[in-house]
Scaffold this motif. Structure first.
Motif, PDB file in Angstrom:
ATOM      1  N   PHE A   1      -6.259  -1.192   1.933  1.00 50.55           N
ATOM      2  CA  PHE A   1      -4.971  -1.490   1.293  1.00 50.55           C
ATOM      3  C   PHE A   1      -3.884  -0.573   1.857  1.00 50.55           C
ATOM      4  CE2 PHE A   1      -8.240  -2.308  -1.915  1.00 50.55           C
ATOM      5  CZ  PHE A   1      -7.881  -3.557  -2.418  1.00 50.55           C
ATOM      6  N   THR A   2      -2.665  -1.099   1.919  1.00 52.86           N
ATOM      7  CA  THR A   2      -1.480  -0.254   2.164  1.00 52.86           C
ATOM      8  C   THR A   2      -0.579  -0.391   0.941  1.00 52.86           C
ATOM      9  OG1 THR A   2      -1.568  -0.597   4.549  1.00 52.86           O
ATOM     10  CG2 THR A   2       0.530   0.167   3.628  1.00 52.86           C
ATOM     11  N   LEU A   3      -0.188   0.763   0.383  1.00 51.93           N
ATOM     12  CA  LEU A   3       0.695   0.762  -0.788  1.00 51.93           C
ATOM     13  C   LEU A   3       2.058   1.298  -0.375  1.00 51.93           C
ATOM     14  CD1 LEU A   3       0.983   0.440  -3.924  1.00 51.93           C
ATOM     15  CD2 LEU A   3       0.436   2.897  -4.061  1.00 51.93           C
TER      16      LEU A   3
ATOM     17  N   LEU B   1      -5.303   2.032  -7.750  1.00 52.34           N
ATOM     18  CA  LEU B   1      -6.162   2.217  -6.570  1.00 52.34           C
ATOM     19  C   LEU B   1      -7.106   3.401  -6.758  1.00 52.34           C
ATOM     20  CD1 LEU B   1      -3.345   1.546  -3.973  1.00 52.34           C
ATOM     21  CD2 LEU B   1      -5.438   0.178  -4.156  1.00 52.34           C
TER      22      LEU B   1
ATOM     23  N   TYR C   1      -7.285   3.340   0.567  1.00 54.68           N
ATOM     24  CA  TYR C   1      -5.890   2.902   0.731  1.00 54.68           C
ATOM     25  C   TYR C   1      -5.069   3.914   1.515  1.00 54.68           C
ATOM     26  CZ  TYR C   1      -4.505   6.108  -3.068  1.00 54.68           C
ATOM     27  OH  TYR C   1      -4.271   7.215  -3.852  1.00 54.68           O
TER      28      TYR C   1
ATOM     29  N   LEU D   1       1.896  -4.054  -2.528  1.00 52.50           N
ATOM     30  CA  LEU D   1       0.575  -3.732  -1.985  1.00 52.50           C
ATOM     31  C   LEU D   1       0.197  -4.763  -0.935  1.00 52.50           C
ATOM     32  CD1 LEU D   1      -2.003  -1.879  -2.574  1.00 52.50           C
ATOM     33  CD2 LEU D   1      -2.866  -3.849  -3.884  1.00 52.50           C
TER      34      LEU D   1
ATOM     35  N   HIS E   1      -3.121  -6.100   0.975  1.00 50.73           N
ATOM     36  CA  HIS E   1      -4.582  -6.078   1.037  1.00 50.73           C
ATOM     37  C   HIS E   1      -4.999  -6.578   2.415  1.00 50.73           C
ATOM     38  CE1 HIS E   1      -8.624  -7.961  -0.391  1.00 50.73           C
ATOM     39  NE2 HIS E   1      -8.821  -6.819   0.247  1.00 50.73           N
TER      40      HIS E   1
END
Ligand SMILES: N[C@@H](CCC(=O)N[C@@H](CS)C(=O)NCC(=O)O)C(=O)O
Length: 201
Positions: free
Chosen positions: A4-6, A21, A28, A54, A56
């Motif tokens: 994941f990138t937040l 997360l 992440y 977010l 995914h």
């Protein structure tokens, strides 16, 4: 690459995404967002330019999710099924997630901006009725429950609990006795501490 990138800024609701997360034990990465220089990737994923947003990175491709409540549920769904509600918990889980994302959020924001529903007609028409009714409902919910769904922590507690925690910390929700106990319980969680570490109290 992480799962994941937040898109994140520590002084924002993006903390809710980070807490979700952390509770999920997800892999992440953080993409720090400066308010006056939002990344093109954020704007492509979420035209509102709001955070949390977010991404995914799934085996099938990238999926973008915005809205704190949706992010919380999505993260549980794909990365932490133990934090999803059981059949018996679903009514409380969804009811309170939507209550917090709709009526609570609107009542608190409107009051902070100095707007309140006008008289009986306003209360009957506006979906949350009044700030007082919303906050009384919220405090009453935790009179006989340790968590949103009863005695077990679920992902709903990240979202509902964030509204309560922030509301109490910033004085935008009155300090009901049940809410204080609930918030104190949540603040003891390692994932909460990992999220809030370094954030001014
Ligand atoms: N409804 C959204 C609200 C998100 C939101 O308003 N985030 C604020 C920070 S707390 C933001 O991104 N503000 C920057 C902007 O609007 O440009 C959610 O629940 O995720």
């Amino acid at each position: 690459m992480a799962d994941f990138t937040l898109f994140f800024n520590p002084m924002s609701r993006a903390l809710i995404g980070k807490w979700a997360l952390e509770e999920a034990g997800a892999d992440y990465a953080i993409s720090l967002v400066e308010w006056d220089n939002k990344p093109a990737e954020l704007l492509a994923a979420n035209p509102l330019g709001k955070i949390p947003t977010l991404i995914h990175h799934s085996a099938e491709g990238d999926y973008a999710v915005s809205e704190c409540a949706a992010i919380c549920h999505y993260v549980a769904d794909v990365a932490a099924p133990a934090l999803l509600p059981t059949d018996a918990e679903k009514a409380d889980y969804f009811r309170m997630m939507f209550f917090a994302a709709g009526p609570v959020e609107a009542a608190v924001s409107n009051k902070a901006m100095g707007w309140v529903p006008d008289g009986e007609r306003g209360e009957m028409t506006i979906g949350y009725g009044s700030f007082e009714r919303v906050t009384a409902m919220l405090d009453g919910w935790f009179a006989e429950r340790a968590y949103v769904c009863g005695e077990r922590f679920t992902m709903a507690d990240v979202y509902v609990g964030s509204q309560v925690d922030w509301g109490l910390r910033f004085g935008s929700i009155p300090a009901g006795a049940n809410l204080e106990v609930y918030a104190a319980r949540l603040r003891e969680r390692p994932a909460y501490a990992a999220t809030m570490g370094g954030i001014p109290g």
